[in-house]
Design a protein around this motif. Structure first.
Motif, PDB file in Angstrom:
ATOM      1  N   LYS A  67       0.807  -1.225   0.000  1.00 43.41           N
ATOM      2  CA  LYS A  67       0.000   0.000   0.000  1.00 43.41           C
ATOM      3  C   LYS A  67       0.841   1.276   0.000  1.00 43.41           C
ATOM      4  O   LYS A  67       0.332   2.350  -0.277  1.00 43.41           O
ATOM      5  CB  LYS A  67      -0.989   0.011   1.160  1.00 43.41           C
ATOM      6  CG  LYS A  67      -0.363   0.096   2.527  1.00 43.41           C
ATOM      7  CD  LYS A  67      -1.432   0.092   3.602  1.00 43.41           C
ATOM      8  CE  LYS A  67      -0.820   0.231   4.982  1.00 43.41           C
ATOM      9  NZ  LYS A  67      -1.838   0.322   6.009  1.00 43.41           N
ATOM     10  N   HIS A  68       2.141   1.156   0.270  1.00 40.05           N
ATOM     11  CA  HIS A  68       3.004   2.338   0.337  1.00 40.05           C
ATOM     12  C   HIS A  68       3.886   2.535  -0.892  1.00 40.05           C
ATOM     13  O   HIS A  68       4.208   3.665  -1.240  1.00 40.05           O
ATOM     14  CB  HIS A  68       3.909   2.269   1.572  1.00 40.05           C
ATOM     15  CG  HIS A  68       3.156   2.175   2.855  1.00 40.05           C
ATOM     16  ND1 HIS A  68       2.423   3.214   3.371  1.00 40.05           N
ATOM     17  CD2 HIS A  68       3.004   1.137   3.706  1.00 40.05           C
ATOM     18  CE1 HIS A  68       1.856   2.832   4.499  1.00 40.05           C
ATOM     19  NE2 HIS A  68       2.186   1.572   4.728  1.00 40.05           N
ATOM     20  N   GLN A  69       4.302   1.441  -1.508  1.00 39.24           N
ATOM     21  CA  GLN A  69       5.270   1.585  -2.592  1.00 39.24           C
ATOM     22  C   GLN A  69       5.128   0.476  -3.617  1.00 39.24           C
ATOM     23  O   GLN A  69       4.543  -0.566  -3.359  1.00 39.24           O
ATOM     24  CB  GLN A  69       6.696   1.608  -2.049  1.00 39.24           C
ATOM     25  CG  GLN A  69       7.144   0.274  -1.449  1.00 39.24           C
ATOM     26  CD  GLN A  69       8.470   0.393  -0.737  1.00 39.24           C
ATOM     27  OE1 GLN A  69       8.731   1.381  -0.066  1.00 39.24           O
ATOM     28  NE2 GLN A  69       9.319  -0.618  -0.882  1.00 39.24           N
ATOM     29  N   ASN A 108       6.985   5.651  -4.737  1.00 37.51           N
ATOM     30  CA  ASN A 108       6.101   5.996  -3.623  1.00 37.51           C
ATOM     31  C   ASN A 108       4.678   6.166  -4.157  1.00 37.51           C
ATOM     32  O   ASN A 108       4.439   6.989  -5.037  1.00 37.51           O
ATOM     33  CB  ASN A 108       6.598   7.284  -2.958  1.00 37.51           C
ATOM     34  CG  ASN A 108       5.792   7.685  -1.760  1.00 37.51           C
ATOM     35  OD1 ASN A 108       4.573   7.831  -1.825  1.00 37.51           O
ATOM     36  ND2 ASN A 108       6.475   7.880  -0.650  1.00 37.51           N
ATOM     37  N   LYS A 110       2.058   7.398  -2.778  1.00 37.10           N
ATOM     38  CA  LYS A 110       1.374   8.631  -2.380  1.00 37.10           C
ATOM     39  C   LYS A 110       1.897   9.841  -3.159  1.00 37.10           C
ATOM     40  O   LYS A 110       1.120  10.666  -3.624  1.00 37.10           O
ATOM     41  CB  LYS A 110       1.555   8.857  -0.878  1.00 37.10           C
ATOM     42  CG  LYS A 110       0.805  10.055  -0.340  1.00 37.10           C
ATOM     43  CD  LYS A 110       0.950  10.165   1.155  1.00 37.10           C
ATOM     44  CE  LYS A 110       0.169  11.358   1.673  1.00 37.10           C
ATOM     45  NZ  LYS A 110       0.276  11.487   3.133  1.00 37.10           N
TER      46      LYS A 110
END
Length: 124
Positions: A67-69, A108, A110
């Motif tokens: 979910k982050h990278q 990333n 986000k």
């Protein structure tokens, strides 16, 4: 002498396409549009002296993500040049050589910022 901060590379279209059937094509198109001088291609040269201005071609070798990278292992086909001495009487023309290196890319999810380094395990 001032140290210039490293330029950030962002791949927002690739982040948006993650986990879709379009990811590979989107990534290749977006990545191929980057300035090759922002990539570690110069450090990956094995047969020549400088990277050429010709287009390069990425090949996705491996992907994973959470979910982050998004983590990618990417092979890059490109050309380098063997430059003559640049002397007025130098008879050798500029010659290009095919090159290949592998990079590790962490994207990333986000910010879409990409951290890119040469693959230390690349045996090409």
């Amino acid at each position: 002498m001032t140290n210039k901060p490293a330029e950030t590379i962002q791949l927002p279209l690739s982040v948006k396409a993650w986990n879709t059937a379009d990811f590979n094509d989107t990534f290749k198109q977006e990545f191929s549009s980057l300035d090759p001088h922002k990539l570690p291609l110069q450090a990956g040269l094995q047969n020549s002296s400088y990277i050429s201005e010709e287009a390069f071609s990425p090949v996705i070798l491996q992907t994973s993500g959470n979910k982050h990278q998004i983590d990618l292992k990417v092979g890059i086909f490109y050309t380098g040049i063997i430059a003559g001495c640049s002397c007025a009487d130098d008879p050798s023309p500029m010659d290009t050589q095919n090159e290949y290196c592998e990079i590790l890319l962490t994207l990333n999810r986000k910010t879409a910022q990409a951290d890119i380094s040469l693959n230390p395990d690349d045996d090409s």
